[in-house]
Design a protein around this motif. Structure first.
Motif, PDB file in Angstrom:
ATOM      1  N   TYR A  13       2.495   0.031 -11.411  1.00  0.00           N
ATOM      2  CA  TYR A  13       2.991   1.413 -11.374  1.00  0.00           C
ATOM      3  C   TYR A  13       4.202   1.561 -10.455  1.00  0.00           C
ATOM      4  CZ  TYR A  13      -1.072   2.833 -14.063  1.00  0.00           C
ATOM      5  OH  TYR A  13      -2.003   2.958 -15.067  1.00  0.00           O
ATOM      6  N   PHE A  14       4.215   0.830  -9.305  1.00  0.00           N
ATOM      7  CA  PHE A  14       5.431   0.981  -8.489  1.00  0.00           C
ATOM      8  C   PHE A  14       6.607   0.205  -9.061  1.00  0.00           C
ATOM      9  CE2 PHE A  14       3.064  -1.979  -5.400  1.00  0.00           C
ATOM     10  CZ  PHE A  14       3.886  -3.084  -5.492  1.00  0.00           C
ATOM     11  N   ILE A  15       6.334  -0.768  -9.914  1.00  0.00           N
ATOM     12  CA  ILE A  15       7.428  -1.421 -10.660  1.00  0.00           C
ATOM     13  C   ILE A  15       7.964  -0.432 -11.709  1.00  0.00           C
ATOM     14  CG2 ILE A  15       8.004  -3.221 -12.337  1.00  0.00           C
ATOM     15  CD1 ILE A  15       5.941  -5.017 -10.851  1.00  0.00           C
ATOM     16  N   LYS A  16       7.054   0.176 -12.457  1.00  0.00           N
ATOM     17  CA  LYS A  16       7.424   1.113 -13.529  1.00  0.00           C
ATOM     18  C   LYS A  16       8.150   2.350 -12.984  1.00  0.00           C
ATOM     19  CE  LYS A  16       5.125   4.536 -16.404  1.00  0.00           C
ATOM     20  NZ  LYS A  16       3.803   5.147 -16.668  1.00  0.00           N
ATOM     21  N   ASN A  17       7.588   2.965 -11.950  1.00  0.00           N
ATOM     22  CA  ASN A  17       8.134   4.225 -11.433  1.00  0.00           C
ATOM     23  C   ASN A  17       9.198   4.041 -10.354  1.00  0.00           C
ATOM     24  OD1 ASN A  17       6.366   5.683 -13.100  1.00  0.00           O
ATOM     25  ND2 ASN A  17       4.733   5.569 -11.592  1.00  0.00           N
ATOM     26  N   GLY A  18       9.203   2.869  -9.719  1.00  0.00           N
ATOM     27  CA  GLY A  18      10.165   2.628  -8.645  1.00  0.00           C
ATOM     28  C   GLY A  18      11.400   1.875  -9.082  1.00  0.00           C
ATOM     29  N   LEU A  19      11.222   0.928 -10.016  1.00  0.00           N
ATOM     30  CA  LEU A  19      12.356   0.098 -10.454  1.00  0.00           C
ATOM     31  C   LEU A  19      12.922   0.516 -11.802  1.00  0.00           C
ATOM     32  CD1 LEU A  19      11.107  -3.458  -9.384  1.00  0.00           C
ATOM     33  CD2 LEU A  19      12.729  -1.978  -8.189  1.00  0.00           C
ATOM     34  N   GLY A  20      12.159   1.284 -12.576  1.00  0.00           N
ATOM     35  CA  GLY A  20      12.673   1.787 -13.844  1.00  0.00           C
ATOM     36  C   GLY A  20      12.320   0.929 -15.040  1.00  0.00           C
TER      37      GLY A  20
ATOM     38  N   VAL B 267       0.835  -1.210   0.000  1.00  0.00           N
ATOM     39  CA  VAL B 267       0.000   0.000   0.000  1.00  0.00           C
ATOM     40  C   VAL B 267       0.868   1.259   0.000  1.00  0.00           C
ATOM     41  CG1 VAL B 267      -1.714   1.327   1.302  1.00  0.00           C
ATOM     42  CG2 VAL B 267      -1.954  -1.156   1.101  1.00  0.00           C
ATOM     43  N   ILE B 268       1.923   1.257   0.820  1.00  0.00           N
ATOM     44  CA  ILE B 268       2.838   2.406   0.872  1.00  0.00           C
ATOM     45  C   ILE B 268       3.433   2.676  -0.509  1.00  0.00           C
ATOM     46  CG2 ILE B 268       5.077   3.200   1.750  1.00  0.00           C
ATOM     47  CD1 ILE B 268       4.423   1.770   4.380  1.00  0.00           C
ATOM     48  N   LEU B 269       3.906   1.624  -1.165  1.00  0.00           N
ATOM     49  CA  LEU B 269       4.521   1.775  -2.484  1.00  0.00           C
ATOM     50  C   LEU B 269       3.501   2.231  -3.526  1.00  0.00           C
ATOM     51  CD1 LEU B 269       6.775  -1.422  -2.487  1.00  0.00           C
ATOM     52  CD2 LEU B 269       7.560   0.959  -2.328  1.00  0.00           C
ATOM     53  N   ALA B 270       2.280   1.686  -3.441  1.00  0.00           N
ATOM     54  CA  ALA B 270       1.240   2.042  -4.412  1.00  0.00           C
ATOM     55  C   ALA B 270       0.876   3.520  -4.321  1.00  0.00           C
ATOM     56  CB  ALA B 270      -0.007   1.180  -4.187  1.00  0.00           C
ATOM     57  N   VAL B 271       0.757   4.039  -3.099  1.00  0.00           N
ATOM     58  CA  VAL B 271       0.407   5.456  -2.913  1.00  0.00           C
ATOM     59  C   VAL B 271       1.591   6.351  -3.292  1.00  0.00           C
ATOM     60  CG1 VAL B 271      -0.283   7.212  -1.223  1.00  0.00           C
ATOM     61  CG2 VAL B 271      -1.308   4.937  -1.129  1.00  0.00           C
ATOM     62  N   HIS B 272       2.794   5.924  -2.942  1.00  0.00           N
ATOM     63  CA  HIS B 272       3.992   6.742  -3.193  1.00  0.00           C
ATOM     64  C   HIS B 272       4.299   6.872  -4.681  1.00  0.00           C
ATOM     65  CE1 HIS B 272       7.837   8.618  -2.362  1.00  0.00           C
ATOM     66  NE2 HIS B 272       8.468   7.693  -3.058  1.00  0.00           N
ATOM     67  N   PHE B 273       4.104   5.789  -5.457  1.00  0.00           N
ATOM     68  CA  PHE B 273       4.485   5.795  -6.872  1.00  0.00           C
ATOM     69  C   PHE B 273       3.289   5.915  -7.830  1.00  0.00           C
ATOM     70  CE2 PHE B 273       8.233   3.526  -5.056  1.00  0.00           C
ATOM     71  CZ  PHE B 273       9.225   4.378  -5.545  1.00  0.00           C
ATOM     72  N   ARG B 274       2.119   6.309  -7.342  1.00  0.00           N
ATOM     73  CA  ARG B 274       0.927   6.393  -8.194  1.00  0.00           C
ATOM     74  C   ARG B 274       1.011   7.567  -9.181  1.00  0.00           C
ATOM     75  NH1 ARG B 274      -3.331   8.278  -3.457  1.00  0.00           N
ATOM     76  NH2 ARG B 274      -2.341  10.286  -2.967  1.00  0.00           N
TER      77      ARG B 274
END
Length: 463
Positions: free
Chosen positions: A139-146, A118-125
């Motif tokens: 989205y957190f894979i795309k925006n967090g991992l590149g 949930v933290i990652l989903a809200v942070h990288f939405r």
């Protein structure tokens, strides 16, 4: 052709829900729990205050988003469903009472996993073309991992689309028809010969209702779930607690069978379920089927929350798993085991076993109330998973694909109401496992980001 599909699915299922799943689900949950010093237990009172305490706090969400409470209700709408009713019954029948113990363990660790998701989903939405908040594992894979990890996001979305039709729709509709027909037959309102017609009628009504809600967008979904979820949860908890209280003398023996059966299932099931790993596998897989911790799907709903605090929304994820598995699934298990209804260990079982637990205690009249509760459970799950499927379709294609998906998704209700779903149940179980792998890899790789956000939030609270 069907035999080939069954064989392939069985081979994939045995692999996915074998050692790989145990390592990923238990391992990542344990790793996160140790790294965050079991925050799911230390901060459980805070999680309860932030969720139950918000029930009467009315707040309007900004355009394209949900209130934090609507977000958790939408996530709970998807989790509180067939997994709590048919899933628990199936786990006990195939894995013995000990499967419930492993369900508890997966939930305990899953609280921390979902907190992180949930933290990652809200942070990288992000905001989409319509101005709606969108997020989740893809989205957190795309925006967090590149970009180099984009393939992992695509995999999650593809498995997600396959899963929503079975887990989120067909199996839920099947539970609704089972519950309604059970009540109608108990009161001799319809004969056995009319069941097929009844199924078609029920499926058609569900198709229309689901279409009306989902095509109304995120606001309408949130509005329906925030009213439906608290009602259905309270109704079911009262009914199940009543069964336990009526059979209170059986509780100590049942609890012993759950704990002892987790490590020595053959002693409890008379040798029919003799595998420790089978008991563990069924408990963990059905636990995840119910609370979705590790799948990442619940974080899709939480990403829509109108909040600027990812960690604060993460506490809703802890509460979600606690309410779903520790409270509702446990009450379902106790309803079955305390009521003394015969359990055919080693054979598949579903909602009918749970219903028999209620009728054995209250009598046939209770089938009306169980039918209402199960219909609410399953219908809410259909809505929640409809949102998840729409987000996966949007990520892979574009927002223009959402409406055709919603129409097709609604029509699947007819199949769920009229067809035998043995194979669909099995395929859904496999797809759940396939979804979990890319999500858990991403959560593990982004655990440092979670720790950083949690530390910042806690420091801010101290100041």
């Amino acid at each position: 052709m069907l035999q080939l599909i069954e064989s392939v699915n069985s081979a994939v299922n045995n692999f996915i829900w074998g050692v790989p799943a145990m390592i990923c689900i238990i391992g990542v949950g344990l790793y996160l729990s140790i790294r965050m010093r079991f925050i799911q237990l230390r901060k459980l009172p805070l999680a309860l205050r932030e969720t139950i305490g918000k029930v009467f706090h009315k707040k309007e969400a900004a355009k394209g988003s949900l209130t934090p409470f609507q977000a958790v209700c939408t996530a709970l709408a998807a989790t509180v469903g067939t997994g709590n009713i048919a899933g628990v019954a199936g786990a006990i029948a195939i894995g013995g009472p000990g499967a419930v113990f492993w369900m508890w363990i997966s939930a305990l660790l899953g609280m921390c996993t979902k907190f992180s998701e949930v933290i990652l989903a809200v942070h990288f939405r992000e905001r989409n073309e319509q101005g709606d908040l969108v997020g989740g594992p893809m989205y957190f894979i795309k925006n967090g991992l590149g970009k180099k990890w984009q393939w992992l996001a695509v995999l999650f979305s593809v498995f997600g689309i396959f899963t929503v039709f079975g887990t989120g729709n067909a199996t839920q509709v099947n539970t609704i028809t089972t519950a309604i027909n059970s009540a109608l037959l108990n009161y001799n309102i319809i004969p056995e010969t009319a069941v097929k017609t009844s199924n078609l009628l029920i499926g058609s009504i569900i198709m229309i209702l689901v279409g009306c809600v989902l095509l109304g967008g995120i606001k309408r979904i949130g509005s329906v779930t925030e009213r439906l979820v608290p009602f259905m949860a309270v109704l079911y908890i009262i009914l199940a607690a009543g069964v336990v209280l009526c059979n209170i003398k059986a509780v100590p023996e049942v609890l012993f069978s759950i704990v002892y059966g987790a490590f020595n299932p053959s002693a409890i099931t008379g040798g029919i379920v003799g595998s420790f790993f089978m008991s563990m596998k069924k408990g963990v897989s059905r636990g995840i089927f119910s609370n979705e911790a590790g799948l990442g799907t619940g974080s899709i709903a939480h990403a829509c929350a109108d909040t600027s605090e990812p960690v604060k929304q993460g506490f809703f994820g802890i509460f979600e798993v606690f309410a779903d598995t520790i409270i509702i699934c446990t009450l379902t298990a106790l309803t079955i085991l305390c009521s003394g209804v015969p359990i055919c260990y080693g054979e598949a079982a579903g909602a009918e076993l749970t219903i028999s637990g209620f009728t054995a205690t209250y009598g046939n009249w209770i089938s009306v109330f169980t039918a209402v509760a199960m219909c609410c459970f399953a219908f809410s799950t259909i809505l929640g998973w409809g949102l998840y499927g729409a987000r996966c379709v949007e990520f892979l294609f574009s927002a223009r694909a959402i409406k055709p998906f919603m129409i097709l998704y609604s029509m699947v209700a007819i199949i769920g109401a009229t067809q035998d779903l043995g194979l669909i149940w099995s395929i859904s179980d496999t797809c759940n496992g396939l979804m979990a792998i890319p999500n858990l890899i991403a959560v593990f790789l982004l655990s440092g980001t979670v720790m950083k956000l949690v530390k910042e939030y806690m420091d801010k609270q101290k100041k």
